[in-house]
Design an enzyme around this catalytic site. Structure first.
Site, PDB file in Angstrom:
ATOM      1  N   LYS A 288       9.733 -41.996  36.314  1.00  0.00           N
ATOM      2  CA  LYS A 288       8.490 -41.624  36.325  1.00  0.00           C
ATOM      3  C   LYS A 288       8.220 -41.544  37.729  1.00  0.00           C
ATOM      4  O   LYS A 288       8.821 -40.931  38.434  1.00  0.00           O
ATOM      5  CB  LYS A 288       7.584 -42.568  35.514  1.00  0.00           C
ATOM      6  CG  LYS A 288       7.885 -42.151  33.860  1.00  0.00           C
ATOM      7  CD  LYS A 288       6.810 -42.731  32.951  1.00  0.00           C
ATOM      8  CE  LYS A 288       7.040 -42.448  31.456  1.00  0.00           C
ATOM      9  NZ  LYS A 288       7.520 -43.363  30.570  1.00  0.00           N
TER      10      LYS A 288
ATOM     11  N   SER B  31      -0.220 -44.629  27.476  1.00  0.00           N
ATOM     12  CA  SER B  31      -0.010 -43.473  28.108  1.00  0.00           C
ATOM     13  C   SER B  31      -0.817 -42.334  27.388  1.00  0.00           C
ATOM     14  O   SER B  31      -1.037 -41.165  28.128  1.00  0.00           O
ATOM     15  CB  SER B  31       1.751 -43.060  27.963  1.00  0.00           C
ATOM     16  OG  SER B  31       1.835 -42.999  26.456  1.00  0.00           O
TER      17      SER B  31
ATOM     18  N   HIS C 222       4.148 -46.749  33.304  1.00  0.00           N
ATOM     19  CA  HIS C 222       3.169 -45.951  33.831  1.00  0.00           C
ATOM     20  C   HIS C 222       2.069 -46.614  34.888  1.00  0.00           C
ATOM     21  O   HIS C 222       1.013 -46.123  35.205  1.00  0.00           O
ATOM     22  CB  HIS C 222       2.240 -45.344  32.603  1.00  0.00           C
ATOM     23  CG  HIS C 222       2.755 -44.392  31.882  1.00  0.00           C
ATOM     24  ND1 HIS C 222       2.976 -43.098  32.104  1.00  0.00           N
ATOM     25  CD2 HIS C 222       3.594 -44.569  30.706  1.00  0.00           C
ATOM     26  CE1 HIS C 222       3.729 -42.430  31.033  1.00  0.00           C
ATOM     27  NE2 HIS C 222       3.818 -43.059  30.249  1.00  0.00           N
TER      28      HIS C 222
HETATM   29  C1  LIG Z   1       8.599 -43.589  29.465  1.00  0.00           C
HETATM   30  C2  LIG Z   1       8.465 -44.905  29.032  1.00  0.00           C
HETATM   31  C3  LIG Z   1       9.533 -45.860  28.517  1.00  0.00           C
HETATM   32  C4  LIG Z   1      10.853 -45.031  28.398  1.00  0.00           C
HETATM   33  O1  LIG Z   1      11.434 -44.872  29.840  1.00  0.00           O
HETATM   34  P1  LIG Z   1      12.829 -44.282  30.061  1.00  0.00           P
HETATM   35  O2  LIG Z   1      13.265 -44.736  31.275  1.00  0.00           O
HETATM   36  O3  LIG Z   1      12.409 -42.791  29.961  1.00  0.00           O
HETATM   37  O4  LIG Z   1      13.777 -44.699  28.920  1.00  0.00           O
HETATM   38  C5  LIG Z   1       9.461 -46.842  27.989  1.00  0.00           C
HETATM   39  N1  LIG Z   1       8.231 -47.373  28.012  1.00  0.00           N
HETATM   40  C6  LIG Z   1       7.159 -46.781  28.388  1.00  0.00           C
HETATM   41  C7  LIG Z   1       5.486 -47.561  28.285  1.00  0.00           C
HETATM   42  C8  LIG Z   1       7.234 -45.568  28.853  1.00  0.00           C
HETATM   43  O5  LIG Z   1       6.029 -45.012  29.254  1.00  0.00           O
END
Ligand SMILES: *Cc1c(COP(=O)(O)O)cnc(C)c1O
Length: 399
Positions: A247, A188, A216
C-alpha cells in the site's frame, strides 16, 4: 475419471451462483488498465483516468526513486530467489529490510512475508494454542479472520470499536494463558482509527497482549509516519504489528510482522506461510529499503497526502455530500442506497474519475458508499477535478 455429467453439473452450478451474484449486485467486475499504476492511468479505451481508489497513499507506486532502486537491484541482486527464506532465499538485503522495518516501527526485529495476508495467516497459529484466546474486532481484515481460524486458540469477537464488549470478552477469557487482542489500526471501509489508547488501557487492566494490523497507516499516520501506535504514543505498548509493503510503502507486494526478538525468531521457525512460500523478490526488497529512507528523511509526502485529504473533504462538504467524519485519506462518500452509489460511480467513470462503490455485504445494509482514497501524488487540480466530477455525477445519476 470424473464423469461428463459431474463436470457439466459443476459448470452449471457455478454459472448459476455467479448469475445470482450479478442479480444481487455483489458480482465484482474487474476493470483493466493499460498503463502503470499512478494518480492518472490509461483505461482500456485509451482515456486518461484519475484514480481515487488505489492504496497508493504516498504516491510511491511510480516514484522515480523507488523505480530506480528496483531497477538497480534487478541488476545487482537478480529477479527472484526461487526459494523460501530458510533454504537459500535470504540475501543481505532481506535482513537489512527487516532491520530497517523494525527500526522504523520501534520494535526489536521484523520478519518479511510474501504478503500481509500471509503474515496474518501465519502469526496466530505459530504463537498460540488451545490454552490461549484471541479477541478480535468484528471488522478486522479477512486475513486476520482467516489467520485466527487457523489457530487452536479460543476465538472471541467484539463489535467494531466497542470497548465495553471488548472488556466483557477479556473477562470471559480470563482463564486463558495468553489473551491477544487484535485490531486493524485503521478500518478500511470507514477510515476510522481503532481506539488504541482504550484498547491498551483494557489490555493493561486484563493482562492481555495487543496486535495491530497497520496496513492502512504505516508511512503516513502518526507524527513521523510510524502508524497508529505512534499516533497514540503507544509504540512501546503494542506487542505485535503486522503490515504490508503493498500500500503506502510502494504498492508492490510483501508483508511483515514486527515484534519482540523471540516472537520474530519463533515465526521464522513456525509460521507456515514463511516456511512454505517464496522469498520476497530482490527488486521489491531493495526498493522498500529506499522507501523507508525516503520516509525517514522527509515529511513531504506525508504532509501532501493529508493536505489532499483535507482539500477533498472540504470541497465535498461544501458541495453537500455526506462524508464519514475523520481526517484519514480514506474518505467514504455516503449514499445509503446501493443502486444510487453504483450509478454515481458509473457516472464518475464516464467523466474519467475512477472510484468504487461498496454496498452490502461489504458494508452494512443501507450504508452504500463510494470510497475515495487520496494520495500524496494528487495535485490540487486533481482534487478539484474529483470534487467537480462528483457534483456532475450526482446530478447525472439522479436524472
Ligand atoms: C491490504 C490489507 C492486508 C493484505 O495485505 P497484502 O500485503 O496485500 O496481503 C491485510 N490487512 C489489512 C488491514 C489490509 O488492509
Amino acid at each position: 475419471m470424473t464423469t461428463a455429467s459431474t463436470l457439466d453439473g459443476l459448470r452449471a452450478e457455478l454459472t448459476a451462483r455467479m448469475d445470482q451474484m450479478r442479480e444481487t449486485g455483489v458480482y465484482k467486475p474487474e476493470r483493466t488498465m493499460a498503463s502503470p499504476q499512478g494518480t492518472h492511468v490509461v483505461d482500456e479505451a485509451g482515456r486518461d483516468v484519475l484514480v481515487l481508489c488505489a492504496n497508493n497513499y504516498l504516491g510511491l507506486a511510480d516514484d522515480s526513486r523507488v523505480l530506480a532502486a528496483a531497477q538497480a537491484a534487478l541488476t545487482e541482486w537478480g529477479y527472484g530467489m526461487a526459494s523460501v527464506r530458510f533454504i537459500c532465499g535470504t540475501q543481505t538485503i532481506h535482513r537489512t529490510l527487516e532491520h530497517r522495518l523494525a527500526e522504523f516501527l520501534g520494535t526489536e526485529d521484523a520478519v518479511l512475508f510474501g504478503s500481509c495476508f500471509d503474515a496474518n495467516g501465519g502469526v496466530f497459529e505459530a504463537l498460540l494454542d488451545e490454552r490461549d484466546a484471541v479477541i478480535s474486532d468484528a471488522l478486522n481484515h479477512a486475513s486476520i479472520i482467516d489467520g485466527v481460524r487457523l489457530c487452536k486458540a479460543r476465538r472471541l469477537r467484539y463489535a467494531n470499536r466497542d470497548m465495553a464488549e471488548l472488556e466483557a470478552r477479556l473477562v470471559e477469557a480470563k482463564d486463558a494463558r495468553y489473551r491477544l487482542i487484535v485490531t486493524d489500526g485503521v478500518f478500511s471501509m470507514d477510515g476510522y482509527l481503532s481506539p488504541l489508547d482504550e484498547i491498551c488501557a483494557l489490555a493493561d487492566k486484563h493482562d492481555a497482549l495487543v496486535m495491530v494490523d497497520d496496513s492502512h497507516a504505516v508511512g503516513f499516520v502518526g507524527p513521523t509516519g510510524r502508524g497508529t501506535p505512534e499516533l497514540f504514543g503507544l509504540s512501546d505498548r503494542v506487542d505485535i504489528v503486522s503490515g504490508t509493503l503493498g500500500k503506502a510503502l510502494g504498492g508492490a507486494s510483501g508483508g511483515y510482522i514486527a515484534a519482540r526478538r523471540e516472537v520474530v525468531e519463533l515465526l521464522k521457525q513456525r509460521a507456515r506461510p514463511y516456511l512454505f512460500s517464496n522469498s520476497v523478490a530482490p527488486p521489491i526488497v531493495a526498493a522498500s529499503i529506499t522507501v523507508l529512507e525516503i520516509l525517514e528523511t522527509s515529511a513531504d509526502l506525508r504532509e501532501r497526502v493529508h493536505a489532499a485529504a483535507a482539500r477533498f473533504r472540504a470541497g465535498m462538504t461544501v458541495a453537500g455530500f455526506d462524508l464519514l467524519p475523520g481526517s484519514h485519506p480514506i474518505v467514504p462518500v455516503m449514499f445509503g442506497d446501493a443502486i444510487v452509489a453504483g450509478r454515481v460511480a458509473e457516472e464518475l467513470f464516464a467523466r474519467g474519475v475512477y472510484a468504487v462503490a461498496f454496498s452490502f455485504p461489504v458494508v452494512p445494509q443501507g450504508q452504500a458508499r463510494i470510497r475515495v482514497q487520496l494520495s500524496a501524488a494528487h495535485t490540487d487540480e486533481d482534487v478539484d477535478r474529483a470534487v467537480a466530477a462528483f457534483i456532475e455525477a450526482r446530478a447525472a445519476a439522479s436524472t
